[in-house]
Design an enzyme around this catalytic site. Structure first.
Site, PDB file in Angstrom:
ATOM      1  N   GLU A 265       0.888  -1.161   0.000  1.00  0.00           N
ATOM      2  CA  GLU A 265       0.000   0.000   0.000  1.00  0.00           C
ATOM      3  C   GLU A 265       0.922   1.205   0.000  1.00  0.00           C
ATOM      4  O   GLU A 265       1.719   1.368   0.927  1.00  0.00           O
ATOM      5  CB  GLU A 265      -0.900   0.005   1.222  1.00  0.00           C
ATOM      6  CG  GLU A 265      -1.867   1.177   1.225  1.00  0.00           C
ATOM      7  CD  GLU A 265      -2.189   1.642   2.622  1.00  0.00           C
ATOM      8  OE1 GLU A 265      -2.000   2.858   2.881  1.00  0.00           O
ATOM      9  OE2 GLU A 265      -2.592   0.816   3.443  1.00  0.00           O
ATOM     10  N   CYS A 302      -2.947   7.606   4.894  1.00  0.00           N
ATOM     11  CA  CYS A 302      -3.045   7.140   3.517  1.00  0.00           C
ATOM     12  C   CYS A 302      -4.366   7.532   2.872  1.00  0.00           C
ATOM     13  O   CYS A 302      -4.450   7.626   1.648  1.00  0.00           O
ATOM     14  CB  CYS A 302      -2.854   5.621   3.456  1.00  0.00           C
ATOM     15  SG  CYS A 302      -3.904   4.712   4.612  1.00  0.00           S
TER      16      CYS A 302
END
Length: 525
Positions: A265, A302
């Protein structure tokens, strides 16, 4: 729970040798005791070999035993909630209350995966029974289930030192799948990592499992991480961090004699598209809400909604003013590490060089390492002309994009690379535009949000935290939610087996009482 600075390799506490490090308090700039042991290739090898020894027994634990182990980890996390949050505060400068919530979230994830294991649906048991009378040739019995991949290496993240770290969702989902875990702790929060590691180590001992089910290692530079990725007994890797770091690990894993998956990620700006009727009706509310959420965690998340795009028209000025007012009220706050702060400063300097105009600024930093909240504006033409304006800046900054018309809105949407999420804000009058925008966003993200913001995210069976490159290295999987277990499983078919040799999920009597697909029909337990 005392923090000793040891690495945890199986049941052993491995003390510091010649090379050590200390945690840094980013708020004060002071080093925190104790010194932490650093390892290299020998420690990596020892941890992986123990994990491999544990794999056969652990991967074949029954649903009740494995679920009880996951619940035990959750209980033990809850028991150290206060001290874990205090240590995370020391090592990050972020609020204690935030980390208490993060401990609660991680404990909840382990409990949810315990439920997943008990239900057994993740095994995806399928039975196609023999057809001995089939013409022109008979068919043998075929039965399929998912099995664990093998030892998994998990790299802890810098920005969420609990829920994306040693006792986070990656570890929970890998253990739920039946995979032993080697956790490579992030050096920004070694004490926080050790407390979590000791929780899991204690749970393994109490559950009577093989010591190799979990190990915690750390090291200087890249040596130990590279040794873990290169190890021939490792079957998968997870990583949360920068695109550069993630792709370095991914490429290394693909160059092995036996390539393995690396589930990364990496980067996302989570664009928000405000359609004309919504802009006119709720522009100020949307601008204010987006700016508030972008400042969460000092912009070090994120899922930060980092870009707002809207066609210049009624409501645009109000959107800008509301966002700027939120940013101007924001205090400068300490960022996670000096390196992250320096990268943030370079990022905003680059943004100004690329033509972005500053339209709102929070309080100036009073100490080194503090991130100042900033709001910039560009035109749609500028966004399309300069790819860097569409890239993530990790920190408390937001970009407002003033589009010329709806055609430019669609063009801008197509210009973004893969994202973890994208949002559209719309009224009923906008549904025609929204319907045209949706297919564009579906190709670029794993989660489309309607009339809300990307952060925070619920952990559910329907959660997707993933997306096309560079948001992740494999858009078919999620790293958050119950579907995260799929990363650590592979299918095996058992052909023409006697019933007593079949795995329990596939036996005729269905002793685990699972839902199964039998001859193409979903059957109740």
């Amino acid at each position: 729970m005392k923090v000793t600075g040891d690495m945890l390799i199986g049941a052993a506490n491995v003390p510091a040798g010649a090379e050590t490090m200390k945690a840094l308090n980013p708020t004060t700039g002071q080093l925190i005791e104790p010194p932490f042991a650093l390892g290299g290739a020998p420690e990596a090898d020892r941890a992986v070999r123990l994990a491999d020894e544990a794999f056969d027994s652990y991967s074949h634990t029954g649903p009740a035993e494995r679920a009880a182990f996951l619940d035990l980890i959750a209980d033990k996390l809850a028991a150290v909630r206060g001290e874990l949050a205090e240590r995370a505060w020391l090592e990050t400068g972020l609020p204690v209350a935030q980390f208490e919530a993060e401990v609660d979230r991680s404990a909840d994830v382990f409990r949810k995966f315990a439920t997943v294991v008990r239900q057994g649906r993740f095994l995806q048991a399928v039975i196609d029974r023999a057809q001995p009378d089939r013409q022109p040739a008979p068919r043998m019995d075929h039965r399929l289930q998912k099995v664990a991949l093998g030892p998994v290496v998990i790299f802890g993240a810098s920005n969420f030192p609990i829920s994306y770290s040693v006792a986070g969702g990656d570890t929970a989902s890998a253990l739920a799948a039946g995979c032993p875990v080697i956790s490579k702790a992030h050096n920004a929060h070694p004490g926080t990592s050790e407390i979590q590691g000791r929780v899991i180590q204690q749970a393994i001992a109490e559950a009577g499992l093989h010591e190799g089910v979990f190990s915690l290692v750390r090291g200087p530079g890249n040596e130990i991480g590279e040794a873990l990725v290169d190890h021939p007994l490792v079957r998968a890797v997870t990583f949360t961090g920068s695109e550069g770091g993630g792709m370095a690990l991914y490429r290394r894993a693909q160059q092995r004699p036996d390539p393995i998956p690396v589930f990364t990620e990496m980067t996302s700006v989570n664009p928000n598209f405000v359609l004309p009727a919504a802009l006119a009706a709720r522009g100020a509310e949307i601008g204010s809400g987006l700016a508030q959420r972008a400042m969460y965690n000092v912009g070090q998340a994120c899922l930060k909604p980092a870009v707002l795009l809207a066609v210049d028209g009624p409501g645009f000025r109000e959107t800008r003013e509301a966002a700027a007012a939120e940013v101007q009220e924001a205090a400068a706050r300490t960022m996670l590490t000096p390196g992250i702060h320096d990268a943030y400063v370079r990022g905003v300097q680059r943004r100004e060089k690329d033509g972005a105009v500053l339209v709102g600024a929070g309080a100036a930093p009073a100490r080194a390492g503090e991130g100042q909240s900033l709001l910039y504006e560009v035109t749609g033409a500028e966004l399309l002309a300069e790819p860097a304006l569409r890239e993530e800046i990790f920190g408390p900054t937001v970009l407002l994009v003033r589009l010329a018309d709806t055609d430019q809105l669609f063009e801008a949407a197509r210009a973004f690379r893969g994202q973890l999420s994208a949002a559209m804000h719309a009224e009923a009058a906008d549904h025609g535009i929204a319907g045209r925008l949706l297919p564009i966003l579906e190709r670029r993200t794993g989660r489309v949000v309607f009339n809300a913001f990307s952060i925070s995210q619920e952990i559910t069976y329907a959660t997707t935290h993933g997306g096309p490159f560079p948001a992740t290295s494999d858009s078919r999987f999620t790293s958050v939610g119950m579907g995260a277990i799929e990363r650590f499983l592979r299918p095996v078919t058992y052909q023409n087996f006697p019933d007593e040799l079949l795995p329990p999920p596939l036996r005729g009597a269905n002793p685990l009482h699972l839902w199964r697909l039998v001859d193409g029909e979903l059957t109740r337990p």
